[in-house]
Design a protein around this motif. Structure first.
Motif, PDB file in Angstrom:
ATOM      1  N   ILE A 250       0.841  -1.212   0.000  1.00  0.00           N
ATOM      2  CA  ILE A 250       0.000   0.000   0.000  1.00  0.00           C
ATOM      3  C   ILE A 250       0.871   1.256   0.000  1.00  0.00           C
ATOM      4  N   GLY A 251       1.962   1.226   0.775  1.00  0.00           N
ATOM      5  CA  GLY A 251       2.852   2.380   0.863  1.00  0.00           C
ATOM      6  C   GLY A 251       3.495   2.746  -0.457  1.00  0.00           C
TER       7      GLY A 251
ATOM      8  N   PHE B 292       0.315  12.213   0.551  1.00  0.00           N
ATOM      9  CA  PHE B 292       0.405  10.827   0.102  1.00  0.00           C
ATOM     10  C   PHE B 292       1.848  10.331   0.135  1.00  0.00           C
ATOM     11  N   LEU B 293       2.783  11.237  -0.160  1.00  0.00           N
ATOM     12  CA  LEU B 293       4.194  10.874  -0.137  1.00  0.00           C
ATOM     13  C   LEU B 293       4.610  10.446   1.272  1.00  0.00           C
ATOM     14  N   TYR B 294       4.235  11.240   2.259  1.00  0.00           N
ATOM     15  CA  TYR B 294       4.595  10.942   3.642  1.00  0.00           C
ATOM     16  C   TYR B 294       3.856   9.711   4.166  1.00  0.00           C
ATOM     17  N   MET B 295       2.554   9.589   3.823  1.00  0.00           N
ATOM     18  CA  MET B 295       1.786   8.439   4.280  1.00  0.00           C
ATOM     19  C   MET B 295       2.377   7.138   3.740  1.00  0.00           C
ATOM     20  N   GLY B 296       2.743   7.137   2.465  1.00  0.00           N
ATOM     21  CA  GLY B 296       3.336   5.950   1.868  1.00  0.00           C
ATOM     22  C   GLY B 296       4.643   5.567   2.519  1.00  0.00           C
ATOM     23  N   ARG B 297       5.458   6.572   2.824  1.00  0.00           N
ATOM     24  CA  ARG B 297       6.756   6.299   3.463  1.00  0.00           C
ATOM     25  C   ARG B 297       6.558   5.722   4.867  1.00  0.00           C
ATOM     26  N   LEU B 298       5.569   6.233   5.598  1.00  0.00           N
ATOM     27  CA  LEU B 298       5.271   5.710   6.927  1.00  0.00           C
ATOM     28  C   LEU B 298       4.821   4.247   6.869  1.00  0.00           C
ATOM     29  N   LEU B 299       3.946   3.924   5.909  1.00  0.00           N
ATOM     30  CA  LEU B 299       3.457   2.554   5.774  1.00  0.00           C
ATOM     31  C   LEU B 299       4.579   1.602   5.396  1.00  0.00           C
ATOM     32  N   GLU B 300       5.439   2.039   4.479  1.00  0.00           N
ATOM     33  CA  GLU B 300       6.618   1.229   4.139  1.00  0.00           C
ATOM     34  C   GLU B 300       7.451   0.947   5.381  1.00  0.00           C
ATOM     35  N   GLY B 301       7.687   1.997   6.139  1.00  0.00           N
ATOM     36  CA  GLY B 301       8.516   1.860   7.332  1.00  0.00           C
ATOM     37  C   GLY B 301       7.923   0.893   8.331  1.00  0.00           C
ATOM     38  N   PHE B 302       6.590   0.938   8.519  1.00  0.00           N
ATOM     39  CA  PHE B 302       5.933   0.023   9.446  1.00  0.00           C
ATOM     40  C   PHE B 302       6.203  -1.427   9.056  1.00  0.00           C
ATOM     41  N   GLY B 303       6.044  -1.735   7.784  1.00  0.00           N
ATOM     42  CA  GLY B 303       6.303  -3.095   7.319  1.00  0.00           C
ATOM     43  C   GLY B 303       7.758  -3.482   7.469  1.00  0.00           C
ATOM     44  N   VAL B 304       8.649  -2.571   7.140  1.00  0.00           N
ATOM     45  CA  VAL B 304      10.082  -2.836   7.245  1.00  0.00           C
ATOM     46  C   VAL B 304      10.495  -3.052   8.699  1.00  0.00           C
TER      47      VAL B 304
END
Length: 487
Positions: A127-128, A140-152
């Motif tokens: 999703i990120g 959207f840029l910041y939200m995507g980066r946050l979601l990526e980070g959560f998974g990582v």
């Protein structure tokens, strides 16, 4: 069947793994004879290496996230009109998300299993990346980066723990280092693809590792040590037999794991007062210390903003140079993967931290001297080359030890009954320091490149002392033998 039997079966189902998949490898079947069942296992056994290669898609995603911000900085800031500080926030938000993921990672992995944890991590990553690819502004840029980070954040804890728990002792170092090798491959792929494709397409390509990981999880067994801890004895022995091969006698290893689980199970709840005992505080101190020092050495600051660093050094094709660093990092980490079970963890950590210290001092001196030299002189060009060589040497040195081994040691030394909580704490602090380094790297480099690298060199110098005094050697020992060292 009686009501009591139904109740007991219901309780057992609640203790099953969240992602209880790969059932084709299970020993025995109510519909087949023992002979047929044995033949299925012999033909269908999945090797430890295959399991490691499947879960390695997670660290590849991890690395792609780390590498994405370097080749895309100029294009994203231009297209969306971002300032340097706004892009620094974007670069560092993956670390903020990873901190949240790290807090949850240990408990998720303990409650629903290692495979279920990786499944949960894959979804926000996908999703990120899609959010970033369609971003029109910073939201959207910041939200995507946050979601990526959560998974990582979840991946960074779960993968090394899973690998350590399934690997035989003589291969655990090499297989454990595949985690960091995969991270470097992900970084290199981000650098390489960033040379040829726009940043939005690059974000779409970032979806691929986790998209492949999700179906792959259905074909590998759960960690046998986690199954044993959950009391799923039949599943635990089946998983271990499949991982070791049908013709392998696993009796000794089964008994060692059962004794370890029984010993740790005598007190499942850990109180803060218990952390005063050496068997708990010492491995926790070593694990946290290595993961924090890994980040304070500045490697993520260098990797996230390597294009900016090379531009400061006067390199015209900075993105190409950045890709070259990615290739060097992969090769050096591959060498470490080959050496770690031969030379041991401590020696590689010492060589790595000493090499990083020397390299960073060279880079710092080169940047300091350049301030007093004319940009048109030959000396300026020479110093530019020296600084680039120093950065490359720093990346090589880190890849030989301080890159892969802290994660490996963390997964090896934490006692089984505090692994979830302690692993979450160690991973959280690693990502918190990574966030600080990433957030401040661009601003520190704008303040003084020489001063920035001097700070990193001081940290690496302290790492040499820390490793020599407190880090134990774990080469050639089972996880149960390692835990016995601290009792």
């Amino acid at each position: 069947m009686s009501f009591r039997d139904d109740t007991e079966e219901g309780r057992n189902d609640l203790r099953r793994p969240f992602l209880h998949t790969g059932s084709w490898y299970r020993m025995g079947s109510r519909q087949s004879s023992m002979l047929e069942s044995s033949q299925v296992i012999r033909d269908s056994s999945i090797s430890v290496l295959a399991c490691v290669l499947i879960v390695a898609l997670g660290p590849i995603q991890f690395g792609f996230t780390c590498g994405y911000s370097s080749p895309t900085q100029a294009a994203i800031t231009k297209d969306l009109g971002l300032t340097v500080s706004e892009y620094s926030v974007f670069g560092s938000l993956s670390n903020v998300g990873a901190m949240v993921g790290a807090i949850a990672s240990g408990q998720i992995a303990e409650y629903i299993g290692r495979k279920g944890s990786l499944m949960i991590a894959a979804i926000p990553n996908i999703i990120g990346w899609l959010s970033i690819s369609f971003a029109k502004d910073t939201s959207f840029l910041y939200m995507g980066r946050l979601l990526e980070g959560f998974g990582v954040g979840i991946i960074s804890y779960t993968v090394p723990v899973y690998i350590a728990e399934i690997a035989p002792q003589h291969m655990r170092g090499a297989l454990g280092s595949v985690n960091q090798l995969s991270v470097t491959i992900g970084i290199m792929l981000a650098y390489l693809l960033g040379l040829f494709v726009p940043w939005r397409i690059l974000a779409v390509l970032g979806v691929l590792p986790c998209t492949l990981l999700i179906p792959g999880l259905f074909f590998i067994p759960e960690s046998p040590r986690w199954l044993a801890k959950m009391g799923l004895t039949d599943d635990f022995e089946t998983s271990l037999q499949v991982l070791r091969g049908f013709d392998t006698d696993i009796t000794v290893e089964v008994n060692e794991i059962k004794r370890s689980v029984a010993s740790s199970g005598k007190r499942s709840a850990i109180r803060f007062v218990d952390l005063k005992r050496r068997r708990y505080y010492f491995p926790l101190m070593v694990g946290i210390g290595l993961l924090v020092l890994q980040q304070l050495g500045g490697i993520n600051g260098v990797l996230f903003y390597s294009s900016t660093i090379f531009e400061s050094a006067g390199v015209t094709s900075s993105n190409v140079a950045t890709f070259g660093v990615g290739v060097v990092q992969v090769v050096a980490t591959a060498v470490a993967t080959w050496l770690v079970d031969k030379s041991g963890r401590r020696l590689l950590l010492m060589i790595s931290s000493i090499g990083m210290t020397i390299s960073l001092v060279i880079v710092a001196v080169a940047f300091y001297v350049k301030e007093f030299v004319s940009p048109d002189s030959n000396m300026y060009n020479i110093l530019s080359m020296v600084s680039v060589v120093g950065v490359v040497a720093m990346v090589i040195s880190c890849s030989l030890g301080m890159g892969p081994i802290p994660w490996l040691i963390m997964s090896e030394i934490l006692p089984v009954n505090i692994k979830g909580l302690a692993g979450s704490i160690a991973t959280l602090l690693n990502w918190f320091v990574s966030w600080l380094v990433t957030m401040t790297a661009n601003m520190l480099l704008a303040w003084s490149s020489g001063g920035t690298f001097t700070l990193y060199a001081l940290v690496c110098g302290f790492t040499v002392v820390f490793v020599s005094l407190w880090v134990p050697e774990t080469k050639g020992k089972t996880l149960e033998e390692i835990q016995a060292l601290f009792r």
